[in-house]
Design a protein around this motif. Structure first.
Motif, PDB file in Angstrom:
ATOM      1  N   MET A   5      17.920   7.312 -22.009  1.00 42.17           N
ATOM      2  CA  MET A   5      17.504   7.775 -20.710  1.00 42.17           C
ATOM      3  C   MET A   5      17.821   6.667 -19.705  1.00 42.17           C
ATOM      4  O   MET A   5      17.803   5.499 -20.040  1.00 42.17           O
ATOM      5  CB  MET A   5      15.996   8.082 -20.803  1.00 42.17           C
ATOM      6  CG  MET A   5      15.297   8.298 -19.525  1.00 42.17           C
ATOM      7  SD  MET A   5      13.531   8.741 -19.686  1.00 42.17           S
ATOM      8  CE  MET A   5      13.524   9.948 -20.968  1.00 42.17           C
ATOM      9  N   ASP A   6      18.104   7.064 -18.483  1.00 43.99           N
ATOM     10  CA  ASP A   6      18.355   6.051 -17.452  1.00 43.99           C
ATOM     11  C   ASP A   6      17.108   5.885 -16.573  1.00 43.99           C
ATOM     12  O   ASP A   6      16.148   6.656 -16.670  1.00 43.99           O
ATOM     13  CB  ASP A   6      19.599   6.383 -16.631  1.00 43.99           C
ATOM     14  CG  ASP A   6      19.487   7.678 -15.833  1.00 43.99           C
ATOM     15  OD1 ASP A   6      18.354   8.151 -15.576  1.00 43.99           O
ATOM     16  OD2 ASP A   6      20.537   8.223 -15.459  1.00 43.99           O
ATOM     17  N   VAL A   7      17.116   4.877 -15.731  1.00 41.66           N
ATOM     18  CA  VAL A   7      15.956   4.533 -14.906  1.00 41.66           C
ATOM     19  C   VAL A   7      15.604   5.669 -13.952  1.00 41.66           C
ATOM     20  O   VAL A   7      14.427   5.994 -13.778  1.00 41.66           O
ATOM     21  CB  VAL A   7      16.203   3.222 -14.127  1.00 41.66           C
ATOM     22  CG1 VAL A   7      15.097   2.961 -13.132  1.00 41.66           C
ATOM     23  CG2 VAL A   7      16.336   2.055 -15.080  1.00 41.66           C
ATOM     24  N   LYS A   8      16.597   6.300 -13.359  1.00 41.62           N
ATOM     25  CA  LYS A   8      16.327   7.392 -12.415  1.00 41.62           C
ATOM     26  C   LYS A   8      15.588   8.530 -13.111  1.00 41.62           C
ATOM     27  O   LYS A   8      14.614   9.063 -12.579  1.00 41.62           O
ATOM     28  CB  LYS A   8      17.628   7.904 -11.784  1.00 41.62           C
ATOM     29  CG  LYS A   8      17.360   9.002 -10.766  1.00 41.62           C
ATOM     30  CD  LYS A   8      18.633   9.569 -10.198  1.00 41.62           C
ATOM     31  CE  LYS A   8      18.423  10.678  -9.206  1.00 41.62           C
ATOM     32  NZ  LYS A   8      17.276  11.529  -9.384  1.00 41.62           N
ATOM     33  N   ARG A   9      16.030   8.913 -14.305  1.00 39.65           N
ATOM     34  CA  ARG A   9      15.369  10.006 -15.018  1.00 39.65           C
ATOM     35  C   ARG A   9      13.952   9.602 -15.425  1.00 39.65           C
ATOM     36  O   ARG A   9      13.032  10.411 -15.350  1.00 39.65           O
ATOM     37  CB  ARG A   9      16.188  10.435 -16.248  1.00 39.65           C
ATOM     38  CG  ARG A   9      15.592  11.625 -16.964  1.00 39.65           C
ATOM     39  CD  ARG A   9      15.521  12.846 -16.064  1.00 39.65           C
ATOM     40  NE  ARG A   9      14.831  13.941 -16.725  1.00 39.65           N
ATOM     41  CZ  ARG A   9      14.037  14.806 -16.128  1.00 39.65           C
ATOM     42  NH1 ARG A   9      13.848  14.750 -14.822  1.00 39.65           N
ATOM     43  NH2 ARG A   9      13.443  15.755 -16.806  1.00 39.65           N
ATOM     44  N   ALA A  10      13.765   8.367 -15.835  1.00 41.24           N
ATOM     45  CA  ALA A  10      12.422   7.885 -16.184  1.00 41.24           C
ATOM     46  C   ALA A  10      11.494   7.980 -14.975  1.00 41.24           C
ATOM     47  O   ALA A  10      10.343   8.406 -15.100  1.00 41.24           O
ATOM     48  CB  ALA A  10      12.480   6.453 -16.710  1.00 41.24           C
ATOM     49  N   MET A  11      11.983   7.618 -13.790  1.00 40.18           N
ATOM     50  CA  MET A  11      11.182   7.733 -12.565  1.00 40.18           C
ATOM     51  C   MET A  11      10.876   9.191 -12.257  1.00 40.18           C
ATOM     52  O   MET A  11       9.755   9.521 -11.876  1.00 40.18           O
ATOM     53  CB  MET A  11      11.915   7.097 -11.379  1.00 40.18           C
ATOM     54  CG  MET A  11      11.770   5.607 -11.270  1.00 40.18           C
ATOM     55  SD  MET A  11      10.062   5.010 -11.151  1.00 40.18           S
ATOM     56  CE  MET A  11       9.545   5.676  -9.589  1.00 40.18           C
ATOM     57  N   ASP A  12      11.870  10.073 -12.420  1.00 32.74           N
ATOM     58  CA  ASP A  12      11.652  11.505 -12.170  1.00 32.74           C
ATOM     59  C   ASP A  12      10.538  12.041 -13.066  1.00 32.74           C
ATOM     60  O   ASP A  12       9.662  12.769 -12.615  1.00 32.74           O
ATOM     61  CB  ASP A  12      12.935  12.306 -12.425  1.00 32.74           C
ATOM     62  CG  ASP A  12      14.008  12.053 -11.371  1.00 32.74           C
ATOM     63  OD1 ASP A  12      13.685  11.498 -10.293  1.00 32.74           O
ATOM     64  OD2 ASP A  12      15.161  12.427 -11.625  1.00 32.74           O
ATOM     65  N   ILE A  13      10.577  11.689 -14.351  1.00 34.10           N
ATOM     66  CA  ILE A  13       9.563  12.157 -15.300  1.00 34.10           C
ATOM     67  C   ILE A  13       8.203  11.568 -14.936  1.00 34.10           C
ATOM     68  O   ILE A  13       7.195  12.271 -14.944  1.00 34.10           O
ATOM     69  CB  ILE A  13       9.961  11.790 -16.746  1.00 34.10           C
ATOM     70  CG1 ILE A  13      11.181  12.621 -17.162  1.00 34.10           C
ATOM     71  CG2 ILE A  13       8.792  12.008 -17.708  1.00 34.10           C
ATOM     72  CD1 ILE A  13      11.794  12.206 -18.484  1.00 34.10           C
ATOM     73  N   TYR A  14       8.172  10.285 -14.610  1.00 36.12           N
ATOM     74  CA  TYR A  14       6.915   9.622 -14.251  1.00 36.12           C
ATOM     75  C   TYR A  14       6.260  10.289 -13.041  1.00 36.12           C
ATOM     76  O   TYR A  14       5.053  10.486 -13.002  1.00 36.12           O
ATOM     77  CB  TYR A  14       7.187   8.141 -13.972  1.00 36.12           C
ATOM     78  CG  TYR A  14       6.000   7.385 -13.440  1.00 36.12           C
ATOM     79  CD1 TYR A  14       4.861   7.200 -14.219  1.00 36.12           C
ATOM     80  CD2 TYR A  14       6.007   6.849 -12.155  1.00 36.12           C
ATOM     81  CE1 TYR A  14       3.767   6.502 -13.730  1.00 36.12           C
ATOM     82  CE2 TYR A  14       4.925   6.150 -11.665  1.00 36.12           C
ATOM     83  CZ  TYR A  14       3.805   5.983 -12.457  1.00 36.12           C
ATOM     84  OH  TYR A  14       2.730   5.295 -11.970  1.00 36.12           O
ATOM     85  N   GLN A  15       7.056  10.693 -12.057  1.00 33.34           N
ATOM     86  CA  GLN A  15       6.532  11.261 -10.822  1.00 33.34           C
ATOM     87  C   GLN A  15       6.300  12.769 -10.908  1.00 33.34           C
ATOM     88  O   GLN A  15       5.630  13.333 -10.047  1.00 33.34           O
ATOM     89  CB  GLN A  15       7.478  10.948  -9.664  1.00 33.34           C
ATOM     90  CG  GLN A  15       7.530   9.466  -9.369  1.00 33.34           C
ATOM     91  CD  GLN A  15       8.603   9.086  -8.358  1.00 33.34           C
ATOM     92  OE1 GLN A  15       9.540   9.833  -8.119  1.00 33.34           O
ATOM     93  NE2 GLN A  15       8.462   7.911  -7.774  1.00 33.34           N
ATOM     94  N   ASP A  16       6.821  13.426 -11.927  1.00 28.68           N
ATOM     95  CA  ASP A  16       6.690  14.874 -12.076  1.00 28.68           C
ATOM     96  C   ASP A  16       5.249  15.255 -12.410  1.00 28.68           C
ATOM     97  O   ASP A  16       4.590  14.578 -13.190  1.00 28.68           O
ATOM     98  CB  ASP A  16       7.630  15.351 -13.192  1.00 28.68           C
ATOM     99  CG  ASP A  16       7.912  16.836 -13.099  1.00 28.68           C
ATOM    100  OD1 ASP A  16       6.950  17.621 -13.176  1.00 28.68           O
ATOM    101  OD2 ASP A  16       9.090  17.199 -12.964  1.00 28.68           O
ATOM    102  N   ASP A  25       9.620   0.140 -14.107  1.00 30.25           N
ATOM    103  CA  ASP A  25      10.119  -1.014 -13.351  1.00 30.25           C
ATOM    104  C   ASP A  25      11.611  -0.758 -13.136  1.00 30.25           C
ATOM    105  O   ASP A  25      12.430  -1.039 -14.007  1.00 30.25           O
ATOM    106  CB  ASP A  25       9.872  -2.281 -14.159  1.00 30.25           C
ATOM    107  CG  ASP A  25      10.423  -3.531 -13.488  1.00 30.25           C
ATOM    108  OD1 ASP A  25      11.173  -3.420 -12.488  1.00 30.25           O
ATOM    109  OD2 ASP A  25      10.114  -4.629 -13.973  1.00 30.25           O
ATOM    110  N   GLU A  26      11.938  -0.182 -11.970  1.00 31.08           N
ATOM    111  CA  GLU A  26      13.327   0.198 -11.679  1.00 31.08           C
ATOM    112  C   GLU A  26      14.267  -1.005 -11.644  1.00 31.08           C
ATOM    113  O   GLU A  26      15.408  -0.917 -12.076  1.00 31.08           O
ATOM    114  CB  GLU A  26      13.408   0.944 -10.349  1.00 31.08           C
ATOM    115  CG  GLU A  26      12.743   2.299 -10.380  1.00 31.08           C
ATOM    116  CD  GLU A  26      12.845   2.989  -9.050  1.00 31.08           C
ATOM    117  OE1 GLU A  26      13.823   3.738  -8.851  1.00 31.08           O
ATOM    118  OE2 GLU A  26      11.943   2.782  -8.203  1.00 31.08           O
ATOM    119  N   VAL A  27      13.796  -2.118 -11.111  1.00 28.38           N
ATOM    120  CA  VAL A  27      14.634  -3.306 -10.960  1.00 28.38           C
ATOM    121  C   VAL A  27      15.101  -3.835 -12.311  1.00 28.38           C
ATOM    122  O   VAL A  27      16.265  -4.180 -12.500  1.00 28.38           O
ATOM    123  CB  VAL A  27      13.886  -4.402 -10.165  1.00 28.38           C
ATOM    124  CG1 VAL A  27      14.685  -5.688 -10.135  1.00 28.38           C
ATOM    125  CG2 VAL A  27      13.575  -3.924  -8.755  1.00 28.38           C
TER     126      VAL A  27
END
Length: 60
Positions: free
Chosen positions: A1-12, A31-33
């Motif tokens: 998984m990439d960082v963008k998808r992890a953020m999408d799932i976290y915020q969903d 931690d996107e950075v």
């Protein structure tokens, strides 16, 4: 998984199944950075790990 998808799932708001080495996890922070995610393993809130997002797999 990439960082963008992890953020999408976290915020969903819905529940999206994610696994770490076959074990179900909940994403608690991303931690996107640094490309890292803190996850809760299974149903034990005290059992958290910080891992590279590449190790996470989304269940389809």
């Amino acid at each position: 998984m990439d960082v963008k998808r992890a953020m999408d799932i976290y915020q969903d708001k819905s529940t999206i199944s994610v696994k770490l080495e076959g074990e179900p996890v909940w994403i608690e922070n991303v931690d996107e950075v640094n490309g890292m995610a803190t996850v809760q393993v299974g149903s034990r809130p005290a059992n958290t790990q910080t891992v590279k997002v590449e190790r996470l797999q989304e269940e389809h």
